[in-house]
Design a protein around this motif. Structure first.
Motif, PDB file in Angstrom:
ATOM      1  N   GLY A 254       0.727  -1.239   0.021  1.00  0.00           N
ATOM      2  CA  GLY A 254      -0.038   0.110  -0.183  1.00  0.00           C
ATOM      3  C   GLY A 254       0.837   1.308   0.060  1.00  0.00           C
ATOM      4  N   SER A 255       0.112   2.520  -0.202  1.00  0.00           N
ATOM      5  CA  SER A 255       0.941   3.615  -0.344  1.00  0.00           C
ATOM      6  C   SER A 255       0.931   4.301   0.825  1.00  0.00           C
TER       7      SER A 255
ATOM      8  N   ALA B 141      -0.341   6.917   1.862  1.00  0.00           N
ATOM      9  CA  ALA B 141      -1.622   7.700   2.060  1.00  0.00           C
ATOM     10  C   ALA B 141      -2.589   6.478   2.278  1.00  0.00           C
ATOM     11  N   ALA B 142      -2.656   5.394   1.922  1.00  0.00           N
ATOM     12  CA  ALA B 142      -3.445   4.310   2.361  1.00  0.00           C
ATOM     13  C   ALA B 142      -3.268   4.081   3.699  1.00  0.00           C
TER      14      ALA B 142
ATOM     15  N   HIS C  74      -4.274   6.389   6.238  1.00  0.00           N
ATOM     16  CA  HIS C  74      -5.796   6.218   6.366  1.00  0.00           C
ATOM     17  C   HIS C  74      -6.285   5.002   7.205  1.00  0.00           C
ATOM     18  N   LEU C  75      -5.645   3.851   6.653  1.00  0.00           N
ATOM     19  CA  LEU C  75      -5.879   2.656   7.558  1.00  0.00           C
ATOM     20  C   LEU C  75      -5.776   2.663   9.069  1.00  0.00           C
TER      21      LEU C  75
ATOM     22  N   VAL D 233      -8.502   4.570  10.640  1.00  0.00           N
ATOM     23  CA  VAL D 233      -9.497   3.788  10.543  1.00  0.00           C
ATOM     24  C   VAL D 233      -9.383   2.892  11.826  1.00  0.00           C
TER      25      VAL D 233
ATOM     26  N   ASP E  69     -14.665   1.487   4.943  1.00  0.00           N
ATOM     27  CA  ASP E  69     -13.582   2.155   5.520  1.00  0.00           C
ATOM     28  C   ASP E  69     -12.161   1.909   5.185  1.00  0.00           C
ATOM     29  N   THR E  70     -12.137   0.342   5.296  1.00  0.00           N
ATOM     30  CA  THR E  70     -10.791  -0.209   5.051  1.00  0.00           C
ATOM     31  C   THR E  70     -10.571  -0.620   3.515  1.00  0.00           C
TER      32      THR E  70
ATOM     33  N   GLU F 208      -6.345  -0.800  -1.503  1.00  0.00           N
ATOM     34  CA  GLU F 208      -5.760   0.443  -1.931  1.00  0.00           C
ATOM     35  C   GLU F 208      -7.173   0.927  -3.275  1.00  0.00           C
TER      36      GLU F 208
ATOM     37  N   LEU G 170     -10.253   1.686  -1.963  1.00  0.00           N
ATOM     38  CA  LEU G 170     -10.265   3.118  -1.426  1.00  0.00           C
ATOM     39  C   LEU G 170     -10.303   4.204  -2.340  1.00  0.00           C
ATOM     40  N   ARG G 171      -9.355   4.066  -3.255  1.00  0.00           N
ATOM     41  CA  ARG G 171      -9.210   5.135  -4.403  1.00  0.00           C
ATOM     42  C   ARG G 171     -10.653   5.281  -5.195  1.00  0.00           C
TER      43      ARG G 171
ATOM     44  N   LYS H  46     -11.487   7.898  -0.894  1.00  0.00           N
ATOM     45  CA  LYS H  46     -10.959   7.982   0.592  1.00  0.00           C
ATOM     46  C   LYS H  46      -9.410   8.223   0.627  1.00  0.00           C
ATOM     47  N   ILE H  47      -8.764   7.987  -0.371  1.00  0.00           N
ATOM     48  CA  ILE H  47      -7.284   8.419  -0.398  1.00  0.00           C
ATOM     49  C   ILE H  47      -6.893   9.088  -1.723  1.00  0.00           C
TER      50      ILE H  47
END
Lengths: 289, 797
Positions: free
Chosen positions: A262-263, A265-266, A269-270, A273, B663-664, B788, B791-792, B796-797
């Motif tokens: 994951g990036s 940013a992800a 974010h996680l 959460v 959310d995830t 990912e 989420l994109r 959300k990111i």
């Protein structure tokens, strides 16, 4: 995928082991459960001249409560920690986290000390050790010293342990009756290393939170004590607004690594959460306690 | 049973038939007990072990290669460079087929000669007393590289600034093809509604439990080469190695012992395996090479890397009018021999939108070379992609028309009574059952209840998605399609030699192969039923070119459909001969006799007259008991192939429910359903497990598996710690059901089943995820659907 040649030695005592480490230093690798060492040996990513197998050293084994601390011997297997009534009673955070550590086969061999010594950024036990304010005991021919978890984890697979030191045990203060703890991680498949994770402890009094310790792992090079987020939580009551503020504060505490899972940013974010979910769940946990 | 009913029964419907009955898989007990014999379990006297030096760069010129230190390392018997190996082969491979006009490919040598074109390409083979010593010595090969810029991105592979991998080809274009029917432009112009989207499919690989493995044993005085190898096409490998190494075919024997999964990945030619054979020839000693997991990731074929722009025209009422797709397919550095690297794109063109009645279709494919691992056939070639694209478009159309996904499919699939027909993609189809499958799926899912539950869950903030995806799958190809007409040394027919031995045992040797899926069991069931003997009286032999008749092996879901029919025909002829010998012995017309449970009986009464064992004894030993006019053969070879058909096409429809954590971005698979039509089923358990296993493999590509390359075309996740495969804990319950529309091309009536699950899983899960996300206005268009990606899509990111 065969390891490069190495010498194999199996000391019977701590004294013998530290002598070997004094002699070989960085050229030696310590073999405990082998769950991380064997693959990197086979892939030739690690090429020690000497492998020091500590599995026969009795004094590195066992879990006990003594002198106000829970002592987890370096050779305690994950499965022993998971099944230990002592851990369940005094260190519920570790008991809660342990089922997330890999799979049964790995837990049967992998050790607490090995996990802490390796300091994989996604590993659960280093994060718990830090959240619980524990310490590790290191010994060399120069003597024995105790290093607090906060001073121990330096970076990616980088710790305060010097090449001639053997990790003897972890010492962890028992969780107080008014301490709440929680653990949550996100991994793609059960047992995988976490992409995001939080180990936390805190106290609460009449709905007000005190002395929270929030340790994030999985996204950072090392387990991170999130001081800004902790400050945003300390002295506050449970509320969605507080939880959001804590999550928002993580931007100052975390600097996630960029990799195939994951990036940054992800991952940030996680982690947010996870933060909200853990904090949202704590009042219920408090009531149940 | 009345005489009238009995007269209508075929030999396959006899009482106690094994066809249509679950029997446990032969070899399963052995494998579970750890008593299997895989290639790596075979140890020969004087055997040596090989390790490879591989290119660390995606594109680099070899400026120095000094093997002297390696040659003198402990235990080393041989170090051979790519240049030295080139002198030992007759010609390099050329991965083209004449059925792909205009296709360009560069000759490929088994190992690097002066320029490496992908990270992992073999450079030198080191042969030593143990694999560990070989790896030690491989590190002593002194090698210097001049790194060259790499073509790492399919979208820029044809740009003028991108290096041309093979200068003789002029550019990195491998192949272009456009197919179509109707008047697409007019249909889109006149359409009420047009939906369009761009889809991305990640590259992934097979990850068979047993990696590629070969043990080459060249006997110099006998000029005989035996290769024990984990292969799914022993006869094809025999032909290729014989040609490549300049040995007559009949002096090359291929033995495929137990095989731990192959999935199409073990049907190709690999340079490291040729080098192993050449090393054995050079040394006159057995040489073993077992690909370890690290080198598997950079040497086993990859697949699926595609970027597809697609649109669909639909009427307001929900009638699909036209589909158009533009496929950019990312191949590796060479076109894999002998099946090429353009098949995946070709399959996407032909099968996208295949279940439906629309008349207007245009599909264009562009296949480009990149400095990555070569790509080629992997389970359900192209179908996961084509079905994902087609079924996504259909769901988008349904949403645009306000139709339920199930309803739009009911409205548009080819009707069960409308065959023969031709799809818009140009495939002649017959004996399909889309309508029956949809009806069965609706029942099995309890679809209306799922939708009702979904509505309740939405109110609770749970994003449950329900996916439906119809599919077609080309199985059991015929010689007029690609390989035969394309000039490849790939047999499109298959064979069975069946014989009666003196002890009454039936030896059934087949050209199709066993890789753990149960082919031997199925062949045995067909032989036992046709002959009228207990299953344990039949021994099936496969995977040995010395012992089995020449056949194509196992690929394209053909083993039962093609190989099974050869067994049926051969066993039928042997049965006729046995009855004729029995008739001579019993002085009864052969037509008045039957074989039941291993005994010759009077037809009708089943009164036992003589056992098969007696026929075997007399037919081989006590020949004086036979009239002079009877010369027993007691051995029959039969072959079977399709005639005019491109494939035995199959169809089906899948369903899935997922929960998306918005959310995830995590996706939880809840349940899956597959209703498919593979015609007559020989072994229900094994058929179901093929569907389930295939479905899980499809989920791998949909959710987890991804060969991730960086800008320098370096694979960055080539270990099982970083490359995620589906694991049991995350897999849903998979409900499998079948509609039975036997194919008329064979007496057996079996169609292929091994790839149907893989062909449909990515489509149905993608549709389920997007069904969950639709109320949020989000859509996932990329596989694998990682957190990912989700989420994109959600912003959300």
């Amino acid at each position: 995928m065969k390891p490069a040649r190495f010498h194999y030695v199996r000391p019977a005592s701590i004294a013998e082991a530290v002598l070997l480490l004094a002699e070989h230093g960085e050229d030696a690798s310590i073999l405990a459960g082998g769950q991380s060492l064997m693959p990197v040996l086979n892939m030739r990513l690690s090429r020690p001249r000497v492998v020091v197998d500590i599995n026969r050293i009795a004094k590195l084994k066992g879990i006990a409560l003594a002198d106000g601390a829970v002592r987890i011997g370096a050779l305690a297997r994950h499965v022993e920690v998971m099944r230990s009534p002592l851990i369940a009673r005094h260190l519920p955070l570790i008991a809660e986290a342990m089922p997330n550590v890999a799979h049964v086969a790995v837990r049967n061999r992998g050790t607490f000390g090995g996990s802490v010594a390796l300091a994989d950024p996604s590993a659960e036990m280093p994060a718990c050790l830090l959240a619980l304010g524990g310490a590790v005991v290191l010994e060399s021919t120069r003597g024995r010293r105790q290093v607090a978890a906060e001073d121990y984890f330096h970076g990616l697979y980088d710790t305060a342990r010097r090449p001639d030191e053997l990790l003897i045990e972890a010492l962890i203060p028992p969780q107080r009756p008014d301490t709440l703890s929680a653990f949550m991680e996100l991994s793609r498949r059960h047992g995988d290393f976490a992409i995001a994770g939080l180990a936390c402890t805190l106290r609460h009094d009449a709905g007000v939170i005190h002395a929270p310790r929030l340790v994030y792992f999985g996204s950072e090079p090392r387990p991170v004590l999130a001081r800004t987020a902790m400050a945003a939580l300390d002295g506050k009551a449970w509320s969605p607004a507080t939880h959001d503020a804590v999550a928002a504060a993580l931007a100052d505490d975390l600097d996630p690594i960029d990799n195939t899972f994951g990036s940054p940013a992800a991952k940030l974010h996680l982690q947010r959460v996870v933060t909200r979910r853990v904090l949202d769940g704590l009042p219920d946990k408090a009531r149940a306690a | 049973m009345t005489a009238e009913i009995k007269a209508k029964l075929t030999p396959l419907d006899r009482p106690n038939t094994y066809v249509g009955r679950t029997v446990s898989r032969q070899g399963a007990r052995k494998a579970v007990a750890g008593a299997g014999q895989y290639t790596d379990d075979i140890s020969l006297p004087r055997m040596l072990h090989a390790a490879f030096v591989r290119s660390p760069y995606a594109h680099a010129r070899l400026t120095k290669l000094d093997v002297n230190a390696a040659k003198t390392a402990p235990g080393v018997a041989l170090v051979m460079t790519g240049k030295e190996l080139a002198e030992r082969i007759t010609a390099p491979w050329l991965g083209t087929l004449t059925c792909f006009p205009g296709m360009k490919a560069a000759p490929q040598y088994p190992m690097v000669i002066e320029r490496a074109c992908w990270q992992g390409e073999p450079v030198a083979i080191v042969v030593a007393q143990s694999r560990a010593l070989a790896e030690d010595a491989a590190e002593l090969v002194e090698i210097e590289w001049q790194e060259l810029p790499a073509a790492a991105d399919k979208e820029t592979a044809l740009d003028r600034t991108t290096p041309v991998i093979h200068p003789d080809l002029g550019d990195n274009l491998a192949f272009e093809k456009t197919i179509g029917s109707g008047d697409v432009d007019a249909a889109f112009k006149a359409a009420d509604i047009v939906v369009e989207e761009t889809f991305r499919f990640g590259r992934h690989t097979a990850v068979s439990l047993e990696s590629r493995a070969i043990l080459a044993d060249y006997n110099k005085p006998a000029e005989r080469l035996i290769l024990y190898t984990s292969s799914q096409a022993p006869h094809m490998i025999q032909t290729i190695y014989a040609r490549m190494l300049g040995i007559p075919d009949h002096n090359v024997r291929i033995v495929a012992p137990d095989v731990g999964g192959s999935f199409g990945m073990k049907i190709h030619s690999y340079g490291d395996e040729v080098a192993t054979a050449a090393a054995s020839m050079a040394l006159g000693r057995p040489v073993k090479f077992i690909a370890d997991r690290l080198e598997s990731f950079v040497s086993d074929i990859h697949a699926r890397e595609n970027l597809i722009k697609a649109r669909l025209a639909v009427s307001r009422a929900g009638d699909i009018e036209a589909i158009e797709i533009d496929v950019l397919s990312g191949a590796g550095a060479y076109s894999q021999y002998p099946r090429t690297s353009v098949f995946e794109a070709n399959q996407v063109l032909t099968i996208t939108g295949g279940p439906y009645r629309h008349k207007h279709y245009r599909a264009k494919a562009t296949v480009v070379y990149m400095n990555k691992v070569p790509t080629s056939q992997y389970r359900a070639v192209g179908h996961p992609i084509g079905n994902s694209v087609g079924e996504s478009l259909v769901d988008m159309a349904a949403a645009a028309c306000g139709l339920d996904p199930l309803e739009i499919r009911r409205r548009n699939v080819m009707p069960d009574d409308g065959y023969p027909a031709v799809t818009a993609g140009g495939i002649k189809v017959k004996e399909l059952s889309h309508q029956k499958c949809l009806a069965a799926l609706e029942r099995r899912m309890n679809y209306a209840a799922l939708r009702a539950e979904q509505a309740i869950l939405r109110k609770q903030g749970i994003y449950r998605g329900i996916g439906i995806a119809a599919f077609i799958k080309g199985t059991a190809p015929g010689p007029n399609g690609y390989y035969g007409i394309g000039g490849a040394p790939i047999s499109l027919q298959d064979a069975c030699t069946i014989r009666l031995d003196p002890g009454g045992g039936i030896i059934c040797a087949v050209g199709v192969t066993e890789q753990g899926q149960g082919v031997n069991t199925v062949m045995g069931q067909i032989a036992a039923t046709t002959l009228g003997v207990p299953l344990d009286q039949v021994r099936v032999i496969s995977g040995d070119t010395d012992a089995t008749p020449f056949g194509g092996g196992t690929y394209a879901s053909r083993a039962t459909a093609i190989g099974g029919e050869a067994v049926l025909k051969a066993a039928g002829e042997l049965r006729a001969e046995i009855l004729s010998i029995a008739g001579a012995l019993l002085q009864a017309p052969a037509g008045s006799l039957d074989i039941v449970d291993g005994h010759i009986v009077d037809a009708g009464t089943d009164r036992r007259r003589i056992s098969l064992k007696e026929i075997g004894r007399i037919g081989h030993f006590q020949l004086h008991e036979l009239p002079n006019s009877v010369q027993p053969r007691l051995s029959v070879t039969h072959r079977f192939r399709l005639l005019d058909d491109l494939y035995i096409l199959t169809n089906g429809v899948s369903g899935a429910t997922v929960d998306v954590d918005t959310d995830t971005g995590f996706i939880t698979l809840r349940k899956a359903w597959v209703v498919e039509d593979c015609g007559r089923i020989v072994n229900p358990l094994l058929a179901d497990e093929q569907v389930r296993g295939g479905f899980v493999q499809g989920l791998g590509g949909a959710l987890y598996e991804h060969c991730i390359y960086d800008d320098a075309a370096q694979l960055v996740n080539g270990t099982l710690a970083d490359y995620l495969t589906p694991m049991a804990g995350e897999m849903p319950d998979i409900d499998v059901a079948h509609i039975h529309t036997p194919t008329s091309v064979s007496e057996l009536g079996a169609k292929g089943v091994g790839e149907s699950g893989t062909a449909s899983a990515p489509a149905v899960v993608m549709n389920a995820v997007n069904d969950a996300l639709r109320p949020l206005g989000a859509r996932v268009t990329e596989q694998p659907m990682t957190p990912e990606v989700v989420l994109r899509a959600l912003g959300k990111i």
